[in-house]
Design an enzyme around this catalytic site. Sequence first.
Site, mmCIF file in Angstrom:
data_model
loop_
_atom_site.group_PDB
_atom_site.id
_atom_site.type_symbol
_atom_site.label_atom_id
_atom_site.label_comp_id
_atom_site.label_asym_id
_atom_site.label_seq_id
_atom_site.Cartn_x
_atom_site.Cartn_y
_atom_site.Cartn_z
ATOM 1 N N HIS A 164 0.833 -1.216 0.000
ATOM 2 C CA HIS A 164 0.000 0.000 0.000
ATOM 3 C C HIS A 164 0.864 1.261 0.000
ATOM 4 C CE1 HIS A 164 -3.142 -2.876 1.291
ATOM 5 N NE2 HIS A 164 -2.211 -3.317 2.111
ATOM 6 N N SER A 285 15.500 21.290 -16.752
ATOM 7 C CA SER A 285 14.320 22.103 -16.998
ATOM 8 C C SER A 285 14.772 23.407 -17.640
ATOM 9 C CB SER A 285 13.616 22.376 -15.675
ATOM 10 O OG SER A 285 12.846 23.555 -15.760
ATOM 11 N N LYS A 291 16.756 21.429 -11.568
ATOM 12 C CA LYS A 291 16.063 20.178 -11.906
ATOM 13 C C LYS A 291 16.902 19.170 -12.682
ATOM 14 C CE LYS A 291 12.296 19.169 -11.363
ATOM 15 N NZ LYS A 291 10.925 19.489 -11.728
ATOM 16 N N ASN A 293 15.459 15.656 -14.326
ATOM 17 C CA ASN A 293 14.226 14.877 -14.432
ATOM 18 C C ASN A 293 14.464 13.487 -15.039
ATOM 19 O OD1 ASN A 293 12.755 17.096 -13.457
ATOM 20 N ND2 ASN A 293 12.591 17.951 -15.518
ATOM 21 N N GLN A 330 -4.650 -5.302 -43.497
ATOM 22 C CA GLN A 330 -3.517 -4.438 -43.844
ATOM 23 C C GLN A 330 -3.186 -3.507 -42.670
ATOM 24 O OE1 GLN A 330 -2.880 -3.069 -47.963
ATOM 25 N NE2 GLN A 330 -3.254 -1.010 -47.160
#
Length: 465
Positions: A164, A285, A291, A293, A330
């Site tokens: 969880h 960024s 940043k 990422n 096709q």
Amino acid sequence: MSDNQLANKSQAWSALFSEPMSDLVKRYTASVGFDQRLWRADIAGSLAHAEMLAAQGILSTEDHAAIQRGLGEIAAEIEAGQFEWKLDLEDVHLNIEARLTERVGIAGKRLHTGRSRNDQVATDVRLWLRGEIDEIGGLLKALQTVMVEKASEHADVILPGFTHLQVAQPVSFGHHLLAYVEMFARDAERMGDTRKRVNRLPLGAAALAGTSYPLDRERVAKTLGMEGVCQNSLDAVSDRDFAIEFSSAATLVMLHISRLSEELILWMSQNFGFIALPDAFCTGSSIMPQKKNPDVPELARGKTGRVVGHLVGLVTLMKGQPLAYNKDNQEDKEPLFDTVDTLKDTLRIFADMLAGLTVKPEAMRAAALKGHATATDLADYLVKKGVAFRDAHEVVAHAVKTATAKGVDLAALTLEELKTFDARVEADVFDVLSLEGSLNARNVLGGTAPAQVRAQVARHRARLV
Ligand code: ARG
């Protein structure tokens, strides 16, 4: 019809057609823009067909030789980028056949004896896909190898295992990686299984009903390295379940990649800080200078969507089709091609990216110490001292409540404090309350104990050679 008339599609079929096709309809019905990719398979299929026609005495030795020579030249032309693909000739099959006739004359016109584009295209797609499946198998193996070696390196690194997305029990990072290795191993197995059903020969089914020529279909299958011959002509030309099966196996690979991506993205976020991905797989960024990422895993997660989409597309394409061949089929190619391209690129990039993964054991450890990850171990300890499990569960819940109120982990409570919950607690409790103690205790087949992880690493290494 003369050879140069073939270049005009409205006349390519027969004298029956008197009206020319509009450019829009030509573009709409043509597949050559994408199915030219099947050229190698198309030529291989034609060579095998011609060889069999000659062996059966349906084609003369001279015509066979001319076809062989012509197809060889065409292959060289295509390879060199000198082949002119014509929209007027609709698809890869008619393009190659027309060029063959241009080069070798009447022998080229004899190649299509006992064959239809319906069994031809089904054969081509199968041959092409077989090769791709083999490549994908290799890529899956390479990815697994990288992950097994990372798992070996980090068998003793501990991170919180979640259920969880709440801290549940500590696990070995190597164990965590090997969970994905299991998934990719099943994916490879599925690909191998799919290959068996892909690798069967439709040629000889002709348009839909078989052919009146005495073809030796088994011979063609053998030449092409296929495991068998499709046994019903109607099924052979119309079935695309092999493509759907592949697409579904590919979807599962991407699904596993996508789950892994989700974890990499989470782990790389500042709140986890468990790993760093190599810079070469991240982007910055344009506005926020701080940043970095995880673009590659994010894209992989996103691209999973399109592979799932292709599966749905193929299934939907098939569901309403009556026997036998319909032009709908096709439309099987672009989704298949894109699935293969996406999957192969993703597997390659993930193997490279994971090889450069940096692991941050301190951050993992700190996180594992946050959520009373060894609570189950305390309960198990009490059970071993004679407490019934349900009672032990309750006792530990009280201990967790106290630790939480004090703002410390369960393992940071003193022996005296622990004893207040159950007098049977002794100094050896700290062996099981430690992260290492918890891991080592799970020394069951498939468990997270580093000894088990090392045994699994050995098993995978032997399997992956
Ligand atoms: N380009 C066609 C395809 O991909 C080849 C088969 C065409 N057959 C036909 N009867 N029109 O399915």
